[in-house]
Write an enzyme that holds these catalytic residues in place. Structure first.
Site, PDB file in Angstrom:
ATOM      1  N   HIS A  24       2.301   4.401  -9.881  1.00 35.94           N
ATOM      2  CA  HIS A  24       2.803   3.419  -8.904  1.00 35.94           C
ATOM      3  C   HIS A  24       1.845   3.187  -7.736  1.00 35.94           C
ATOM      4  CE1 HIS A  24       4.472   6.658  -6.429  1.00 35.94           C
ATOM      5  NE2 HIS A  24       5.568   6.825  -7.136  1.00 35.94           N
ATOM      6  N   HIS A  78      15.613  16.168  -8.461  1.00 39.83           N
ATOM      7  CA  HIS A  78      15.123  14.914  -7.878  1.00 39.83           C
ATOM      8  C   HIS A  78      15.377  13.788  -8.877  1.00 39.83           C
ATOM      9  CE1 HIS A  78      12.561  12.045  -5.956  1.00 39.83           C
ATOM     10  NE2 HIS A  78      11.428  12.364  -6.522  1.00 39.83           N
ATOM     11  N   GLU A  80      13.990  10.654  -9.031  1.00 38.57           N
ATOM     12  CA  GLU A  80      12.955   9.682  -9.410  1.00 38.57           C
ATOM     13  C   GLU A  80      12.687   9.780 -10.908  1.00 38.57           C
ATOM     14  OE1 GLU A  80       9.492   9.578  -6.842  1.00 38.57           O
ATOM     15  OE2 GLU A  80       8.972   7.581  -7.576  1.00 38.57           O
ATOM     16  N   ASP A  82      10.383   9.741 -13.034  1.00 41.18           N
ATOM     17  CA  ASP A  82       9.421  10.601 -13.742  1.00 41.18           C
ATOM     18  C   ASP A  82      10.026  11.973 -14.032  1.00 41.18           C
ATOM     19  OD1 ASP A  82       9.283  10.716 -10.931  1.00 41.18           O
ATOM     20  OD2 ASP A  82       7.306  11.659 -10.948  1.00 41.18           O
ATOM     21  N   HIS A 145      10.737  14.226  -1.261  1.00 40.81           N
ATOM     22  CA  HIS A 145      10.441  13.033  -0.493  1.00 40.81           C
ATOM     23  C   HIS A 145      11.485  11.935  -0.681  1.00 40.81           C
ATOM     24  CE1 HIS A 145       8.534  10.390  -3.786  1.00 40.81           C
ATOM     25  NE2 HIS A 145       9.018  11.438  -4.416  1.00 40.81           N
ATOM     26  N   ASP A 164       8.712  17.679  -6.318  1.00 38.88           N
ATOM     27  CA  ASP A 164       7.398  17.059  -6.077  1.00 38.88           C
ATOM     28  C   ASP A 164       6.538  17.854  -5.089  1.00 38.88           C
ATOM     29  OD1 ASP A 164       7.493  14.792  -7.732  1.00 38.88           O
ATOM     30  OD2 ASP A 164       8.622  13.643  -6.270  1.00 38.88           O
ATOM     31  N   TYR A 191      -2.443  14.429  -3.282  1.00 41.22           N
ATOM     32  CA  TYR A 191      -0.996  14.275  -3.484  1.00 41.22           C
ATOM     33  C   TYR A 191      -0.265  14.264  -2.138  1.00 41.22           C
ATOM     34  CZ  TYR A 191       3.450  14.735  -5.893  1.00 41.22           C
ATOM     35  OH  TYR A 191       4.713  14.493  -6.377  1.00 41.22           O
ATOM     36  N   HIS A 224       4.752  18.534 -10.912  1.00 38.35           N
ATOM     37  CA  HIS A 224       3.496  17.926 -11.366  1.00 38.35           C
ATOM     38  C   HIS A 224       2.369  18.945 -11.218  1.00 38.35           C
ATOM     39  CE1 HIS A 224       5.164  13.846 -11.391  1.00 38.35           C
ATOM     40  NE2 HIS A 224       5.615  14.033 -10.164  1.00 38.35           N
TER      41      HIS A 224
HETATM   42 FE1  FEO Z   1       9.262  11.676  -6.617  1.00 38.95          FE
HETATM   43 FE2  FEO Z   1       7.408  13.009  -9.189  1.00 38.95          FE
HETATM   44  O1  FEO Z   1       8.721  11.957  -8.377  1.00 38.95           O
END
Ligand code: FEO
Length: 397
Positions: A24, A78, A80, A82, A145, A164, A191, A224
């Site tokens: 993104h 989370h 999001e 991903d 976040h 994250d 990051y 990640h």
């Molecule tokens: Fe906030 Fe890796 O997603």
């Protein structure tokens, strides 16, 4: 990627996304990973899932350890996509009746992403769930976040599943900090600079809270990149330093150019900075990705921005960069503006206004060059760089 046992009875069943190069709007030349964790005890829990297109790989990885239907609890740290994109497939495979642990905002957000009527269990902060010998403790980390973000901690093993936070966009078979080595810090810095910089005050509060709670953190597992098993303290200390806006004797000169005139100014400014003892890098916006520039902005004391005037305004790449940087809220920076022009010359004023809006300290009025900088014009740019360099050194950071 096969599952990796990261600690006794705890597996990373996530996947590598080797080929993603743009996350993104963030450049990811090393790809990324979506980590998900299986905790095997008397009861079995799955912590987080992966992006939707990797659902089969995740289910295969789980199946290599245990029949997915034996999973008792699913935890979503989370929402999001991903980390939740595969959730519908995974819940279908595990059993739609299984409890889904998440924060209260997670419940709300997941309900807006998925129409399934799952058995949500919105947690209270610090709520515990015993799996037998291991206990999951859920810690709300709102706005780190997303409003729904939370951590999960296993106190018996000292393992923090941090979603994250503390992550890096890095795909690799190597799963640990001690295997990858210090180079991983640059990925972690990128990051932080591009995802978390704007939440600096919350990060400071969170670190204080975690320290007060006396959590004995032996390993940090972000969603990640690599797992911090050798030096979890190193990435926590880096977050403390970054969130305090620590800077080096360093500057970034960001510019675009039409006929190399603004570029000549950038080179002269950078030379002036360098000769004052400042580490500096001129960064041409059509060659450097904005997310790489922000990595350098994080610990730079000065950001000097140059644009030619185009159609009475800024060059589009400069507008893009300024918008991006503004959203990330860098603080305690010195700013500077420069650019060449043909007839109207608004770009310098416009850059300066943007930097002032970001509360940058403008110690020298911006400089303009009419068409191509001559010797005097180059000297002016060099002196401009020198003065900013002196201010950086004088700042003591
Ligand atoms: Fe906030 Fe890796 O997603």
């Amino acid at each position: 990627m096969k599952p990796v046992e990261i600690s006794k009875g705890i597996y990373d069943v996530g996947v590598n996304d080797w080929n993603i190069k743009d996350f993104h709007g963030y450049s990811t030349p090393y790809g990324t990973s979506y980590n998900a964790f299986l905790v095997i005890d008397e009861k079995i829990a799955l912590i987080d899932t992966v992006k939707s297109e990797f659902a089969d790989q995740l289910i295969d990885n789980i199946s290599a350890i245990v029949d997915p239907r034996k999973i008792d609890y699913v935890v979503s740290n989370h929402t999001e996509m991903d980390h939740s994109g595969a959730l519908a497939r995974v819940m279908h495979r595990i059993g739609e009746e299984k409890p889904l642990y998440c924060s209260k905002m997670g419940h709300k957000n997941l309900s807006q992403h998925f129409s399934h009527d799952w058995h949500y269990h919105p947690i209270e902060n610090s709520e515990e769930l015993s799996l037998g010998e291991k206990t999951l403790t859920f810690l709300e980390t709102r706005m780190l976040h997303w409003p729904d973000s939370m951590f999960t901690f296993i106190k018996e093993d000292g393992i923090l599943f941090s979603s994250d936070a503390f992550g890096q966009h890095y795909a690799g078979f190597e799963k640990f900090d001690d295997v990858v080595g210090h180079t991983i810090m640059l990925h972690a810095q990128k990051y932080y600079a591009n995802i978390l910089m704007l939440f600096a005050p919350l990060i400071q509060k969170l670190v204080d809270k975690v320290r007060q709670m006396g959590l004995d953190i032996k390993m940090i597992c972000p969603d990640h990149g690599i797992i911090w098993r050798q030096s979890p303290g190193k990435i926590i200390d880096a977050y403390v330093q970054w969130s305090r806006h620590h800077t080096e004797h360093k500057a970034v000169v960001v510019y675009d150019t039409m006929w190399h005139s603004t570029e000549k100014m950038a080179d002269a400014i950078a030379t002036g900075l360098y000769e004052q003892g400042v580490r500096v890098r001129p960064m041409y916006l059509r060659k450097w990705h904005r997310s790489d520039i922000m990595t350098d902005v994080l610990d730079a004391k000065a950001v000097v921005v140059g644009s030619p005037t185009l159609n009475n305004g800024l060059f589009p790449t400069i507008s893009d960069f300024l918008t991006y940087m503004k959203g990330l809220k860098p603080q305690q920076k010195i700013g500077g503006a420069f650019g060449s022009y043909g007839w109207s010359g608004e770009s310098v004023k416009l850059i300066q206004q943007e930097l002032e809006a970001m509360k940058f300290d403008i110690i020298e009025p911006g400089i303009k060059s009419h068409f191509v900088p001559d010797t005097d014009g180059s000297n002016t740019a060099y002196e401009f760089g020198k003065k900013i360099g002196q201010a950086i050194i004088a700042s003591g950071d």
